[in-house]
Design a protein around this motif. Structure first.
Motif, PDB file in Angstrom:
ATOM      1  N   VAL A 119       0.833  -1.209   0.000  1.00  0.00           N
ATOM      2  CA  VAL A 119       0.000   0.000   0.000  1.00  0.00           C
ATOM      3  C   VAL A 119       0.871   1.264   0.000  1.00  0.00           C
ATOM      4  O   VAL A 119       0.598   2.226  -0.732  1.00  0.00           O
ATOM      5  N   ASP A 120       1.947   1.250   0.788  1.00  0.00           N
ATOM      6  CA  ASP A 120       2.858   2.405   0.817  1.00  0.00           C
ATOM      7  C   ASP A 120       3.483   2.630  -0.555  1.00  0.00           C
ATOM      8  O   ASP A 120       3.635   3.768  -1.011  1.00  0.00           O
ATOM      9  N   GLU A 121       3.872   1.546  -1.206  1.00  0.00           N
ATOM     10  CA  GLU A 121       4.488   1.639  -2.533  1.00  0.00           C
ATOM     11  C   GLU A 121       3.493   2.253  -3.539  1.00  0.00           C
ATOM     12  O   GLU A 121       3.862   3.116  -4.339  1.00  0.00           O
ATOM     13  N   ALA A 122       2.238   1.812  -3.474  1.00  0.00           N
ATOM     14  CA  ALA A 122       1.215   2.375  -4.379  1.00  0.00           C
ATOM     15  C   ALA A 122       1.040   3.871  -4.106  1.00  0.00           C
ATOM     16  O   ALA A 122       0.942   4.676  -5.037  1.00  0.00           O
ATOM     17  N   GLY A 123       1.016   4.242  -2.831  1.00  0.00           N
ATOM     18  CA  GLY A 123       0.851   5.646  -2.463  1.00  0.00           C
ATOM     19  C   GLY A 123       2.018   6.513  -2.919  1.00  0.00           C
ATOM     20  O   GLY A 123       1.857   7.707  -3.179  1.00  0.00           O
ATOM     21  N   ALA A 124       3.199   5.899  -3.033  1.00  0.00           N
ATOM     22  CA  ALA A 124       4.375   6.647  -3.492  1.00  0.00           C
ATOM     23  C   ALA A 124       4.367   6.788  -5.013  1.00  0.00           C
ATOM     24  O   ALA A 124       4.886   7.760  -5.554  1.00  0.00           O
ATOM     25  N   ARG A 125       3.772   5.836  -5.708  1.00  0.00           N
ATOM     26  CA  ARG A 125       3.799   5.860  -7.176  1.00  0.00           C
ATOM     27  C   ARG A 125       2.702   6.712  -7.792  1.00  0.00           C
ATOM     28  O   ARG A 125       2.874   7.221  -8.890  1.00  0.00           O
ATOM     29  N   TRP A 126       1.535   6.785  -7.133  1.00  0.00           N
ATOM     30  CA  TRP A 126       0.402   7.497  -7.726  1.00  0.00           C
ATOM     31  C   TRP A 126      -0.193   8.476  -6.721  1.00  0.00           C
ATOM     32  O   TRP A 126      -0.064   8.281  -5.509  1.00  0.00           O
ATOM     33  N   GLN A 127      -0.890   9.488  -7.234  1.00  0.00           N
ATOM     34  CA  GLN A 127      -1.590  10.445  -6.373  1.00  0.00           C
ATOM     35  C   GLN A 127      -2.942   9.856  -6.024  1.00  0.00           C
ATOM     36  O   GLN A 127      -3.860   9.843  -6.857  1.00  0.00           O
ATOM     37  N   LEU A 128      -3.072   9.383  -4.789  1.00  0.00           N
ATOM     38  CA  LEU A 128      -4.286   8.673  -4.397  1.00  0.00           C
ATOM     39  C   LEU A 128      -4.970   9.369  -3.232  1.00  0.00           C
ATOM     40  O   LEU A 128      -4.357  10.152  -2.508  1.00  0.00           O
TER      41      LEU A 128
ATOM     42  N   ALA B 109      -3.307   1.833  -9.758  1.00  0.00           N
ATOM     43  CA  ALA B 109      -2.930   1.507  -8.379  1.00  0.00           C
ATOM     44  C   ALA B 109      -3.678   0.271  -7.889  1.00  0.00           C
ATOM     45  O   ALA B 109      -3.121  -0.578  -7.191  1.00  0.00           O
ATOM     46  N   CYS B 110      -4.944   0.127  -8.252  1.00  0.00           N
ATOM     47  CA  CYS B 110      -5.726  -1.022  -7.802  1.00  0.00           C
ATOM     48  C   CYS B 110      -5.138  -2.315  -8.376  1.00  0.00           C
ATOM     49  O   CYS B 110      -4.950  -3.300  -7.648  1.00  0.00           O
ATOM     50  N   GLU B 111      -4.807  -2.306  -9.658  1.00  0.00           N
ATOM     51  CA  GLU B 111      -4.239  -3.512 -10.268  1.00  0.00           C
ATOM     52  C   GLU B 111      -2.849  -3.795  -9.697  1.00  0.00           C
ATOM     53  O   GLU B 111      -2.476  -4.951  -9.467  1.00  0.00           O
ATOM     54  N   PHE B 112      -2.081  -2.740  -9.459  1.00  0.00           N
ATOM     55  CA  PHE B 112      -0.754  -2.895  -8.846  1.00  0.00           C
ATOM     56  C   PHE B 112      -0.859  -3.585  -7.489  1.00  0.00           C
ATOM     57  O   PHE B 112      -0.138  -4.537  -7.192  1.00  0.00           O
ATOM     58  N   VAL B 113      -1.778  -3.120  -6.650  1.00  0.00           N
ATOM     59  CA  VAL B 113      -1.895  -3.670  -5.301  1.00  0.00           C
ATOM     60  C   VAL B 113      -2.283  -5.152  -5.346  1.00  0.00           C
ATOM     61  O   VAL B 113      -1.674  -5.982  -4.661  1.00  0.00           O
ATOM     62  N   ILE B 114      -3.258  -5.523  -6.173  1.00  0.00           N
ATOM     63  CA  ILE B 114      -3.664  -6.931  -6.188  1.00  0.00           C
ATOM     64  C   ILE B 114      -2.588  -7.808  -6.840  1.00  0.00           C
ATOM     65  O   ILE B 114      -2.332  -8.922  -6.385  1.00  0.00           O
ATOM     66  N   ASP B 115      -1.900  -7.299  -7.863  1.00  0.00           N
ATOM     67  CA  ASP B 115      -0.805  -8.073  -8.472  1.00  0.00           C
ATOM     68  C   ASP B 115       0.303  -8.327  -7.448  1.00  0.00           C
ATOM     69  O   ASP B 115       0.819  -9.443  -7.328  1.00  0.00           O
ATOM     70  N   TYR B 116       0.677  -7.303  -6.722  1.00  0.00           N
ATOM     71  CA  TYR B 116       1.729  -7.447  -5.719  1.00  0.00           C
ATOM     72  C   TYR B 116       1.280  -8.365  -4.586  1.00  0.00           C
ATOM     73  O   TYR B 116       2.026  -9.224  -4.139  1.00  0.00           O
ATOM     74  N   LEU B 117       0.044  -8.171  -4.131  1.00  0.00           N
ATOM     75  CA  LEU B 117      -0.478  -9.001  -3.049  1.00  0.00           C
ATOM     76  C   LEU B 117      -0.382 -10.484  -3.411  1.00  0.00           C
ATOM     77  O   LEU B 117       0.019 -11.303  -2.578  1.00  0.00           O
TER      78      LEU B 117
END
Lengths: 152, 84, 152, 84
Positions: free
Chosen positions: A66-75, A109-117
């Motif tokens: 989640v932190d990584e997603a928050g750093a990559r995109w403006q959420l 970001a949503c696809e990133f999080v589920i792929d990483y998870l």
């Protein structure tokens, strides 16, 4: 702003999305991924599944994702809820919901999080079929999906 | 003392979910721990055979064979993850 | 299998997702896009927005978009709901929900449908701000998002 | 008879949402319709000026200036869409 939960109880998809979107009029887009249990896997009928995890590490791994997603995109908010324990066909397993001003960032970001998870968070599925129990093998396509996100 | 954890398929094959290993000076890395466990033979030899994919976390962070360990660490072995 | 609705009344996000997912245990993934009204656009505070559309063509355009998604990906259901008439900040405007066996297809199809809808479906937004009314201009980024999907 | 429709910014500028045009044999394409409307001058000239982006649908399908029209068709003009 973000929230991560691991639980054995069912989760309320509607309540999570409402809570995420309803108080922030800067949000223009919410993208939600819901993963639910299928009754067939690898061609066999599956009656029950049991999800095991590594308490402590699971939360840390999800927080890092989640932190990584928050750093990559403006959420404007992320929710990750994952069930563990016994599950049946049609049961929701995992929810990832991402809010942002515009839709492009929320989708990515949503696809990133589920792929990483799927490749980084310590969960393991065991299926009960007519032939007995078996551990689910890691899918190569999950590894491929996750590699897309590697910084090069 | 090293706090050992085993999950999923590994936990069942090894018939244990956790144990403590006495810390000795040569246990400087994950690979030294793997060598000690393989030495037990039987299921341990099979689970940690070179052709098996086993993941490892030290203090709840994914790492690899070369990662250093020290007295008091938590070291977990498990198969590739299949959540989500 | 698919459903398209244009309506002035609010829609029930939870009921739509539940109806889409709950009776089909072949579904492994549901991806939902929710677009909601922001209280700021182009730097100005917006108090109300009115959505006009072209009755008849709107339904045909959305049907064509949904059919195209169904031809490109293996899907298990699509829902598209779009509101028209007066809207206020935080009001949901549009919902696109896509179900499939695996997540990759659901993500791609959901983003495809909303990208196409934004450039092909005859809806127009008029904003009420402190300075008066104004028609919203088409976003160049929407055209760019839609061009990604052109067959080359 | 051609059934004409105008939406959004165009509807307001032209102060009409719909009208019928008598069909005459030279109205063979969208561009012929545009020429006739421009001939009305004032707001019509401005809305259909060459530097304006106007979209057109014939019988509820997006098309362009070269699209053929025939008696009884529904022809709609509108600005770029901004839904979603």
């Amino acid at each position: 702003m973000n929230q991560i939960k691991i639980q054995t109880e069912p989760f309320d998809l509607a309540a999570i999305q409402e809570e995420l979107r309803r108080d922030n009029p800067a949000i223009g887009a919410v993208v939600t991924f819901l993963g639910q249990m299928r009754d067939i896997n690898e061609g066999d009928r599956v009656s029950t599944m049991t999800l095991e995890h590594y308490p402590g590490m699971t939360e840390k791994a999800l927080q890092a994702i989640v932190d990584e997603a928050g750093a990559r995109w403006q959420l404007l908010g992320i929710r990750v809820i994952h069930r563990v324990g016994p599950l049946h066909p049609l049961d929701p397993i995992v929810l990832v919901a991402v809010a942002s001003a515009h839709r492009g960032e929320a989708f990515q970001a949503c696809e990133f999080v589920i792929d990483y998870l799927k490749t980084r968070a310590p969960f393991w599925k065991k299926e009960q079929t007519a032939e007995g129990e078996r551990w689910v093998d890691a899918r190569h396509s999950d590894d491929a999906a996750e590699r897309r996100w590697k910084r090069s | 003392m090293i706090h050992m954890l085993y999950f999923a398929r590994l936990r069942e094959a090894l018939q244990t979910g956790s144990e403590t290993l006495d810390y000795t000076p040569e246990l400087t890395s994950v690979s030294a721990i793997v060598e000690r466990l393989k030495g037990r033979g039987d299921a341990w030899g099979e689970v940690f055979a070179d052709d098996q994919t086993v993941l490892v976390a030290v203090n709840q962070e994914m790492c690899d064979l070369s990662t250093a360990v020290k007295d008091g660490d938590e070291v977990a072995f498990f198969p590739p993850v299949t959540g989500g």
